[in-house]
Each structure stands twice: as structure tokens, then as C-alpha cells.
Design an enzyme around this catalytic site. Structure first.
Site, PDB file in Angstrom:
ATOM      1  N   HIS A 233      -6.594   3.526  -8.894  1.00 27.71           N
ATOM      2  CA  HIS A 233      -6.150   3.352  -7.406  1.00 27.71           C
ATOM      3  C   HIS A 233      -7.322   3.633  -6.517  1.00 27.71           C
ATOM      4  CE1 HIS A 233      -2.517   2.229  -5.385  1.00 27.71           C
ATOM      5  NE2 HIS A 233      -2.916   3.305  -4.697  1.00 27.71           N
TER       6      HIS A 233
ATOM      7  N   HIS B 242       0.902  -3.633   2.185  1.00 29.36           N
ATOM      8  CA  HIS B 242       1.898  -2.661   2.799  1.00 29.36           C
ATOM      9  C   HIS B 242       2.668  -3.254   3.671  1.00 29.36           C
ATOM     10  CE1 HIS B 242      -1.426   0.389   2.246  1.00 29.36           C
ATOM     11  NE2 HIS B 242      -0.789   0.384   1.172  1.00 29.36           N
TER      12      HIS B 242
ATOM     13  N   LYS C  64       4.734  -5.407  -4.740  1.00 31.10           N
ATOM     14  CA  LYS C  64       6.157  -4.617  -4.948  1.00 31.10           C
ATOM     15  C   LYS C  64       7.102  -5.559  -4.463  1.00 31.10           C
ATOM     16  CE  LYS C  64       4.491   0.221  -4.781  1.00 31.10           C
ATOM     17  NZ  LYS C  64       4.461   1.459  -3.972  1.00 31.10           N
TER      18      LYS C  64
ATOM     19  N   ARG D  66      -3.652  -2.962  -6.827  1.00 28.52           N
ATOM     20  CA  ARG D  66      -2.829  -1.743  -7.625  1.00 28.52           C
ATOM     21  C   ARG D  66      -3.171  -2.092  -9.119  1.00 28.52           C
ATOM     22  NH1 ARG D  66       1.244  -3.721  -3.900  1.00 28.52           N
ATOM     23  NH2 ARG D  66       1.814  -1.921  -2.371  1.00 28.52           N
TER      24      ARG D  66
ATOM     25  N   TYR E 225      -5.922   5.355   6.480  1.00 33.72           N
ATOM     26  CA  TYR E 225      -7.138   5.028   6.564  1.00 33.72           C
ATOM     27  C   TYR E 225      -8.002   5.286   7.704  1.00 33.72           C
ATOM     28  CZ  TYR E 225      -5.782   3.207   1.926  1.00 33.72           C
ATOM     29  OH  TYR E 225      -5.348   3.252   0.488  1.00 33.72           O
TER      30      TYR E 225
ATOM     31  N   ARG F 233      -8.992   0.812  -4.850  1.00 35.84           N
ATOM     32  CA  ARG F 233      -7.866   0.471  -3.777  1.00 35.84           C
ATOM     33  C   ARG F 233      -8.317   1.106  -2.521  1.00 35.84           C
ATOM     34  NH1 ARG F 233      -3.110  -2.504  -2.733  1.00 35.84           N
ATOM     35  NH2 ARG F 233      -1.497  -1.640  -1.657  1.00 35.84           N
TER      36      ARG F 233
END
Length: 300
Positions: free
Chosen positions: A242, A268, A171, A147, A277, A245
């Protein structure tokens, strides 16, 4: 009770009962105000609202060309509001129970091809300090699937280049180890030699990527030069940091990587976030069939 008082109590409910952030609360209140404006303009009473009234409200949103995604969010806010009204006795029944949310099509993220990434790197003047930095940024974004916030806060203590890994703080301050490619290591090492000439500001000594003023590079700066390079090589796609990514994940999947491994590398929490994806991979496979299967190349 006056609507202003009800909205005030609802705001308190969102804060104390739902523990929402300030931005989320304001978004909910904004959506409720849209509903209350409709009720006022139609000379309706809040406690007498029916499903038909709500469907008329939603139809007006579409007339205003509000996107299905925004309409879905407003409906969600409306359901939350009436749930609060019912629980506190302002209404005797919930008219939103049968209110349908619009079905949202899956929007696949934009992806760059390897050739497009190489083209962008090729036009960068690596003889300049900022040019080599930008080449390294593009390669690290693409090689590691970071990110932009993870890249701009990357520290020297996060680099394990001899081992071929980068430690990433994602995150929720969760850390993960991500492999880094030999090409990215090479570009990064070239940049690090140039970095020694930067006028590094106090507090930025451990930050890898710096602005020319010696402060941590900003997201906006990275966004700007990526858009500039894309335009110069004729890429018409709407891209951002992004996009690298997304390209990382898509190319990994096309190359046969396990989706669980991709999930780990992207950081994730849920596999469902990574599964978008797989849809892109199916589109890739479809295109391969269209281009290469003999039945698609023959005309009867």
C-alpha cells in the site's frame, strides 16, 4: 433481565436494525463485554450507570495502554449500546450523551521517495522469471496507485497498453480507467514475455500476475518480497504494498496534479479520503522552505 439476554438482543438489533456484517457485530459485542466486565468488577448495576462511571471505565482503558483509536471505537460502541438500551426501555436516560471521544491526531501514511523505489528495483535480479515479475509489480503499483487486491486480480482484458490505460475493478466492483506510465508498460511487457513460460493452472489464464506455480500471486507473497527488498537497500520505513499507492498520490500532488484527478485515479468515493495527501503536500512544502529559503540558511 440478565446481561446475557440483553447482549443477545443487542446482537439481534445490530444484525437486523443496523444490518452490520458479522465481523462488525463481533467487534461491537467485544467492546460491550469490556464495559460489562467493568460494571461487574465494580459491583454496579447496568441501569444505574452514570457519566462518572463511564469516565472511570475509559480511564481504566488508558491505564491498560489501549490506544486512543481503540478507545474511540469502544466509546462509539458504548454509545450505540446505551442507545439500544434507552430505545428498548432498559434504562431511563442515556449516560453517554456527554461522554467525549478522544481527539485523534492525523497519522500520515508512509511514503517512499523516487530514489528509494528505484533502489529497490535496482537490486532485483531481472534475469530470473520471478525477478522480472517483481519489478513489474512494483512499477505497476507505483505507476497506477493500485490497491494490492486490485493488482492481484488484474486481468489481461484489463490491459490497454497501446492506449496507455489499465482498467481497475475497485471496491464495490466499481471500475475505473487509470493511466499507466511508459516505464511500467516496459517492465510489464518484459514480464509478459517471461510469463509464457509459467505452468499456468486452469482458471488462471486471464490473470496477469502469477506465482511460480501458475496460480494468482497472493498478497502475502507481494508483501514479503517488498519487505525483503526494502531491508536489503537499507530502508527503515515500515512499508507494505500500500506504500506505493500512498507514494503515487503524494508524488502526483507534489508534481501539481489536481486533487480531483487523484481522487478519480485512486478510486476514492469521497474527496475527504484523498485530502489526507494535501496534508502531506503541506509538509513537503514546509520542508522545501526549511531547506531552500535563504532565511533558513543564514545564521545571524
Amino acid at each position: 433481565m440478565r446481561q446475557e439476554s440483553i447482549v443477545s438482543k443487542y446482537r439481534t438489533y445490530l444484525l437486523l436494525e443496523k444490518a452490520l456484517s458479522g465481523n462488525s457485530i463481533e467487534a461491537y459485542i467485544s467492546d460491550v463485554n469490556k464495559l460489562l466486565n467493568f460494571i461487574h468488577n465494580e459491583n454496579l448495576d447496568l441501569k444505574d450507570i452514570t457519566l462518572d462511571n463511564l469516565q472511570q471505565f475509559i480511564a481504566q482503558l488508558y491505564d491498560l495502554e489501549i490506544s486512543p483509536k481503540s478507545v474511540a471505537r469502544i466509546i462509539s460502541g458504548t454509545k450505540s449500546f446505551f442507545g439500544f438500551l434507552l430505545a428498548d426501555g432498559y434504562v431511563s436516560s442515556d449516560p453517554t450523551e456527554l461522554l467525549e471521544t478522544p481527539k485523534l491526531g492525523m497519522k500520515l501514511p508512509t511514503v517512499l521517495s523516487i530514489e528509494e523505489i528505484d533502489d529497490m528495483k535496482r537490486i532485483i535480479d531481472a534475469s530470473t522469471r520471478e525477478g522480472q515479475r517483481n519489478r513489474a509489480i512494483i512499477e505497476v503499483l507505483y505507476s497506477c496507485g493500485l490497491r494490492i487486491s486490485e493488482l492481484t486480480t488484474l486481468k489481461f482484458s484489463d490491459l490497454f497498453l497501446d492506449e496507455g490505460f489499465v482498467r481497475v475493478e475497485g471496491k464495490g466492483s466499481k471500475q475505473r480507467l487509470v493511466p499507466i506510465s511508459p516505464i511500467a508498460i516496459k517492465e510489464l511487457n518484459y514480464y509478459l514475455m517471461e510469463r509464457e513460460t509459467y505452468p499456468i493452472k486452469k482458471g488462471s489464464e486471464n490473470i496477469v500476475f502469477l506465482s511460480k506455480r501458475g496460480t494468482p500471486i497472493s498478497r502475502i507473497m507481494v508483501f514479503h518480497f517488498i519487505k525483503e527488498y526494502a531491508a536489503k537497500v537499507g530502508i527503515k520505513k515500515n512499508i507494505s504494498p500500500h506504500t506505493f499507492r500512498h507514494s503515487f498520490a503524494t508524488h502526483m500532488l507534489e508534481g501539481g496534479a489536481n486533487i480531483r484527478a487523484i481522487q478519480q485515479m485512486l478510486g476514492h468515493e469521497k474527496i475527504t479520503t484523498t485530502e489526507i495527501y494535501t496534508h502531506m503536500d503541506r509538509e513537503f512544502l514546509r520542508q522545501e522552505i526549511i531547506e531552500h529559503h535563504p532565511r533558513n540558511n543564514r545564521v545571524e
